[in-house]
Motif scaffolding. Structure first.
Motif, PDB file in Angstrom:
ATOM      1  N   ASP A 184       0.630   2.480   7.045  1.00  0.00           N
ATOM      2  CA  ASP A 184      -0.362   2.220   6.004  1.00  0.00           C
ATOM      3  C   ASP A 184       0.334   1.480   4.867  1.00  0.00           C
ATOM      4  O   ASP A 184       0.944   2.085   3.980  1.00  0.00           O
ATOM      5  CB  ASP A 184      -0.992   3.518   5.496  1.00  0.00           C
ATOM      6  N   GLY A 185       0.263   0.155   4.910  1.00  0.00           N
ATOM      7  CA  GLY A 185       0.963  -0.675   3.938  1.00  0.00           C
ATOM      8  C   GLY A 185       0.450  -0.576   2.516  1.00  0.00           C
ATOM      9  O   GLY A 185       1.091  -1.103   1.591  1.00  0.00           O
ATOM     10  N   LYS A 186      -0.666   0.128   2.307  1.00  0.00           N
ATOM     11  CA  LYS A 186      -1.174   0.287   0.944  1.00  0.00           C
ATOM     12  C   LYS A 186      -0.205   1.070   0.061  1.00  0.00           C
ATOM     13  O   LYS A 186      -0.248   0.967  -1.161  1.00  0.00           O
ATOM     14  CB  LYS A 186      -2.543   0.987   0.957  1.00  0.00           C
ATOM     15  N   GLY A 187       0.697   1.834   0.690  1.00  0.00           N
ATOM     16  CA  GLY A 187       1.643   2.628  -0.089  1.00  0.00           C
ATOM     17  C   GLY A 187       2.978   1.939  -0.334  1.00  0.00           C
ATOM     18  O   GLY A 187       3.915   2.569  -0.828  1.00  0.00           O
ATOM     19  N   ALA A 188       3.065   0.656  -0.030  1.00  0.00           N
ATOM     20  CA  ALA A 188       4.346  -0.048  -0.071  1.00  0.00           C
ATOM     21  C   ALA A 188       5.040   0.029  -1.428  1.00  0.00           C
ATOM     22  O   ALA A 188       6.262   0.183  -1.506  1.00  0.00           O
ATOM     23  CB  ALA A 188       4.154  -1.515   0.329  1.00  0.00           C
ATOM     24  N   GLU A 189       4.280  -0.075  -2.503  1.00  0.00           N
ATOM     25  CA  GLU A 189       4.916  -0.162  -3.822  1.00  0.00           C
ATOM     26  C   GLU A 189       5.324   1.197  -4.391  1.00  0.00           C
ATOM     27  O   GLU A 189       5.879   1.256  -5.487  1.00  0.00           O
ATOM     28  CB  GLU A 189       3.994  -0.891  -4.806  1.00  0.00           C
ATOM     29  N   ASN A 190       5.078   2.265  -3.654  1.00  0.00           N
ATOM     30  CA  ASN A 190       5.463   3.597  -4.147  1.00  0.00           C
ATOM     31  C   ASN A 190       6.919   3.945  -3.861  1.00  0.00           C
ATOM     32  O   ASN A 190       7.436   4.935  -4.380  1.00  0.00           O
ATOM     33  CB  ASN A 190       4.540   4.664  -3.550  1.00  0.00           C
ATOM     34  N   LEU A 191       7.568   3.150  -3.033  1.00  0.00           N
ATOM     35  CA  LEU A 191       9.012   3.285  -2.801  1.00  0.00           C
ATOM     36  C   LEU A 191       9.513   1.889  -2.455  1.00  0.00           C
ATOM     37  O   LEU A 191       9.296   1.388  -1.348  1.00  0.00           O
ATOM     38  CB  LEU A 191       9.290   4.277  -1.670  1.00  0.00           C
ATOM     39  N   ILE A 192      10.176   1.248  -3.433  1.00  0.00           N
ATOM     40  CA  ILE A 192      10.401  -0.184  -3.295  1.00  0.00           C
ATOM     41  C   ILE A 192      11.573  -0.664  -4.162  1.00  0.00           C
ATOM     42  O   ILE A 192      11.858  -0.069  -5.203  1.00  0.00           O
ATOM     43  CB  ILE A 192       9.107  -0.944  -3.692  1.00  0.00           C
ATOM     44  N   VAL A 193      12.243  -1.691  -3.688  1.00  0.00           N
ATOM     45  CA  VAL A 193      13.114  -2.524  -4.522  1.00  0.00           C
ATOM     46  C   VAL A 193      12.446  -3.893  -4.516  1.00  0.00           C
ATOM     47  O   VAL A 193      12.437  -4.585  -3.498  1.00  0.00           O
ATOM     48  CB  VAL A 193      14.545  -2.616  -3.964  1.00  0.00           C
ATOM     49  N   LYS A 194      11.880  -4.301  -5.635  1.00  0.00           N
ATOM     50  CA  LYS A 194      11.003  -5.481  -5.643  1.00  0.00           C
ATOM     51  C   LYS A 194      11.744  -6.809  -5.562  1.00  0.00           C
ATOM     52  O   LYS A 194      11.268  -7.757  -4.942  1.00  0.00           O
ATOM     53  CB  LYS A 194      10.127  -5.473  -6.900  1.00  0.00           C
ATOM     54  N   THR A 195      12.879  -6.912  -6.201  1.00  0.00           N
ATOM     55  CA  THR A 195      13.549  -8.214  -6.264  1.00  0.00           C
ATOM     56  C   THR A 195      14.669  -8.321  -5.230  1.00  0.00           C
ATOM     57  O   THR A 195      15.117  -7.324  -4.677  1.00  0.00           O
ATOM     58  CB  THR A 195      14.135  -8.450  -7.669  1.00  0.00           C
ATOM     59  N   GLY A 196      15.086  -9.554  -4.972  1.00  0.00           N
ATOM     60  CA  GLY A 196      16.226  -9.777  -4.085  1.00  0.00           C
ATOM     61  C   GLY A 196      15.884 -10.498  -2.812  1.00  0.00           C
ATOM     62  O   GLY A 196      16.746 -11.144  -2.211  1.00  0.00           O
ATOM     63  N   ALA A 197      14.620 -10.405  -2.366  1.00  0.00           N
ATOM     64  CA  ALA A 197      14.193 -11.153  -1.191  1.00  0.00           C
ATOM     65  C   ALA A 197      13.323 -12.327  -1.657  1.00  0.00           C
ATOM     66  O   ALA A 197      13.410 -12.737  -2.812  1.00  0.00           O
ATOM     67  CB  ALA A 197      13.465 -10.240  -0.218  1.00  0.00           C
TER      68      ALA A 197
END
Length: 334
Positions: A184-197
């Motif tokens: 369920d990709g809707k939860g992606a931003e709840n555990l994330i490192v946003k920068t670097g890619a």
């Protein structure tokens, strides 16, 4: 045709981060508080010049030695990590070279978190069933400590670095039975490192602190603990039910439950919700912390060493990970 686990070994980096050290940095986060809530006494972390591939190579060397494995028989490497050495090339290719494995093999990376061992195991089984490979070296390794802000006492307390090496082949001590998965990709931003890619490839330099002094930054690991807890309690019960259904088993047929070793707080809530008795619920995180994709193989190895797994046992493994992604299977020990 069947696929089996024939060997499991793991490696922990030499450097240790103790609760006493954490408490000295964050006086409000006492040793007793960490133990009582999180259940982790210490965790191993890499040095600045150590990478996930370094840990994976050490785990593989231990595996070859412990089980007397001829490395020339390895015909596929599956490397699960979210801490690759480089954006490109594939770290599994580097591992093949450094281990001196044959050049006639396949080698792939899988970018997967805490559910990564289950995912890797399913791919290894698929390679065997597809007649593509016979001896798959499944490596899981993570260095989340490199993603954690030095003022982030929550994540610093929970996560540890480690690697595990598992040989999946056509014979062994644990047959890999049927799987169940979810995403369920809707939860992606709840555990994330946003920068670097490539979505955000430059540092955001957006560090802020909340009213409790906890850091939040796109350049470091962010975890919404409440959201992750709710996701775990919502998704793991039906996952367990589906694993049992897919393997034609009842809950009472399971001799040991080996779940992703997140921390004491989450695991105890999950155990109670699933109504699993203490003696059947295995824990192995006190001296390692949450090692992400390596928690289940480390727990399986520890359970084998401690004789917690008896012959002719059904072991249910299950993990929830960032993404969101979750999965599990039955291991039938011989």
């Amino acid at each position: 045709m069947s696929a089996f686990i024939k060997g499991i070994s793991y490696y922990l980096p030499e450097k240790v981060l103790t609760n006493e050290e954490i408490a000295s940095i964050f006086p409000e986060w006492t040793v007793d508080k960490i133990i009582s809530k999180i259940g982790i006494a210490k965790r191993h972390v890499v040095k600045e010049d150590e990478t996930a591939s370094d840990l994976a190579i050490e785990a593989a060397i231990k595996l070859f030695a412990e089980y007397n494995i001829d490395k020339t028989t390895i015909d596929y490497v599956v490397f699960v990590t979210q801490s690759p050495d480089y954006i490109l090339p594939t770290t599994a290719c580097i591992i093949q070279d450094k281990l001196g494995l044959p050049t006639s093999i396949g080698a792939i990376d899988i970018n997967q978190g805490c559910s990564g061992f289950v995912v890797g195991l399913s791919i290894a089984k698929g390679l065997i069933f597809g007649g593509i490979a016979k001896n798959i070296l499944l490596l899981t390794a993570e260095t989340y400590s490199k993603y954690i802000h030095p003022k982030d006492k929550g994540n610093m307390t929970i996560f540890g670095d480690a690697a595990a090496a598992t040989l999946v082949t056509t014979d062994g001590f644990a047959e890999i039975k049927n799987f169940s998965f979810g995403t369920d990709g809707k939860g992606a931003e709840n555990l994330i490192v946003k920068t670097g890619a490539q979505r955000f490839n430059k540092p955001a330099n957006d560090l802020t602190f909340d009213e409790k002094g906890n850091p939040k930054s796109s350049d470091y690991l962010f975890m919404d603990g409440s959201a992750i807890l709710n996701y775990t309690l919502d998704y793991i019960p039906p996952l367990m039910e589906n694993i049992l259904i897919n393997n034609f088993l009842e809950k009472n047929d399971i001799d040991l439950f080996v779940f992703h070793q997140a921390n004491k707080f989450i695991m105890e809530l999950l155990r109670k919700k699933l109504k699993i008795e203490e003696t059947k619920f295995y824990r192995s995180f006190k001296n390692t912390g949450n090692t992400v994709s390596s928690t289940i193989p480390i727990a399986l190895k520890d359970a084998i060493i401690e004789n917690a797994i008896k012959p002719q046992s059904n072991i249910l493994i299950a993990a929830q990970g960032l993404g969101y992604s979750w999965g599990g299977a039955i291991l039938e020990f011989k």
